[in-house]
Scaffold this active site. Structure first.
Site: not given
Ligand code: NAD
Ligand code: UFG
Length: 340
Positions: A124, A148, A152
């Site tokens: 991330s 978190y 990572k």
């Molecule tokens: P998500 O929660 O939709 O998907 C994660 C999946 O992993 C889920 O299906 C959950 O059931 C499964 N899981 C969690 N813990 C587990 C365990 N111990 N064993 C087996 N399965 C498990 O999340 P996502 O948004 O699809 O994110 C996927 C990956 O990408 C994550 O590692 C997350 O940290 C990373 N990531 C996501 C974002 C984002 O904004 N969505 C940003 C940066 C990185």
């Molecule tokens: N925001 C609002 N109102 C809300 C939610 C968010 O104003 O209800 C704003 C936040 O302050 C920020 C922007 O919208 O300025 C984006 O916020 P998000 O929560 O959607 O995303 P973040 O950038 O905070 O974080 C996300 C994921 C993290 C990941 C990161 C990587 O949640 O897991 O992107 O850049 F690590």
């Protein structure tokens, strides 16, 4: 040649399954369904016309992973499974270290034992912490500011050490910026449990009438309209980036057998720009009010995309309009997410 997709029932994993299946790969999903619904994989089957096997198991269970890797003759792993909510990680850090760090350790141990050495990991942009310069290049210092993000970074460090220890490993770490959007079919998308923490699903629920209004966290940042700026990337582009990264594993040299690369668009958009674009895509109002800054938020964060272009031959192709239109289609077709 079967690819194991951990966390494949989740938001990004399910879109990735579609991309890999459409590219002709076989996939098996290992997921404990703690934050997802098996229905997502039925939808993946509908989209692709191919079957996806779900192995319901936990990445903390090494024996279960070994059995799955052996049973399906897996040759590579794409590792999404883990916990991802920044706020929750400050309240319950132990479960983040357990699922994300211990879980990945068990997965790597199972891979080593069964002779599987190809891995793509979901990292991330949060590993960079407070940006010292923008756009964020991959050599920017790594200094995450919450548990978190630290999980990572710990996993990235573990992966670099493992790769350095044995040239058979080939490891790609993908630093996602802000994944949003949904598959253009409207069949799969993001289905957060409870009130969304992230901007896009929150806006979508306001437009859909499930929530009253958006709280904009701060309008006094040093940005073009005072609200936070992020690099939103369409989840289908992100999935395509995984395919390119998987292909890049085959080009790695023994002396340089791991890489970390940003997956973003390189463009930043403010909260108010997101609201405006979503109103246009949905033809609905998104009422909002300005609230206090959210603790831990940075003003601006966007990717330098040069390395992804050069090394993966990948660039995002979808714009904000696609991200909002596809999110809206998903919400309209599935007002309760995967709950039937
Ligand atoms: P998500 O929660 O939709 O998907 C994660 C999946 O992993 C889920 O299906 C959950 O059931 C499964 N899981 C969690 N813990 C587990 C365990 N111990 N064993 C087996 N399965 C498990 O999340 P996502 O948004 O699809 O994110 C996927 C990956 O990408 C994550 O590692 C997350 O940290 C990373 N990531 C996501 C974002 C984002 O904004 N969505 C940003 C940066 C990185
Ligand atoms: N925001 C609002 N109102 C809300 C939610 C968010 O104003 O209800 C704003 C936040 O302050 C920020 C922007 O919208 O300025 C984006 O916020 P998000 O929560 O959607 O995303 P973040 O950038 O905070 O974080 C996300 C994921 C993290 C990941 C990161 C990587 O949640 O897991 O992107 O850049 F690590």
């Amino acid at each position: 040649m079967t690819i194991l997709v951990t966390g494949g029932a989740g938001y990004i994993g399910s879109h990735c399954c579609v991309t890999f299946l459409e590219a002709g790969h076989d996939v098996v999903v290992l997921d404990n369904l703690s934050n997802s619904n098996a229905e997502s994989l039925k939808r993946v089957e509908t989209i692709t016309g191919r079957s996806v096997l779900l192995e319901q198991a936990d990445i903390r269970d090494q024996a279960a992973i070994e059995a799955v890797l052996s049973r399906h003759n897996c040759t590579a792993v794409i590792h999404f499974a883990g916990l991802k909510a920044v706020g929750e990680s400050t309240e319950n850090p132990l479960s983040y270290y357990e699922n994300n760090v211990v879980g990945t350790h068990r997965l790597l141990s199972a891979m080593a034992k069964t002779g599987v050495h190809d891995l793509i990991f979901s990292s991330s942009a949060t590993v960079y912490g407070e940006p010292q310069r923008l756009p964020l290049t991959e050599d920017h210092p790594l200094a995450p500011t919450n548990p978190y993000g630290r999980t990572k970074l710990m996993v990235e460090d573990m992966l670099r050490d493992v790769a350095a220890s044995d040239p058979r490993w080939r490891i790609g770490m993908l630093r996602y910026f802000n994944p949003v959007g949904a598959h253009s079919s409207g069949l799969i998308g993001e289905d957060p449990l409870g009130v969304p923490n992230n901007l896009m699903p929150y806006i979508a629920q306001v437009a859909g009438g499930r929530l009253d209004k958006l709280n904009v966290f701060g309008n006094d940042y040093d940005t073009r309209d005072g609200t936070g700026v992020r690099d939103y990337i369409h989840v289908v582009d992100l999935a395509e980036g995984h395919l390119r990264a998987y292909e890049a594993l085959g080009r790695l040299e023994a002396s340089q057998n791991s890489f970390a690369v940003n997956l973003g668009t390189g463009n930043g958009h403010s909260v108010l720009e997101m609201v405006k674009e979503f109103e246009r895509a949905s033809n609905r109002q998104v009422p909002y009010s300005i609230a206090a800054r959210r603790s831990g938020d940075v003003a601006e964060c966007y990717a330098d995309t040069q390395m992804a272009t050069d090394f993966l031959s990948w660039q995002a192709s979808k714009d904000l309009r696609d991200m909002c239109a596809d999110t809206w289609k998903w919400v309209v077709k599935n007002p309760k997410g995967y709950q039937l």
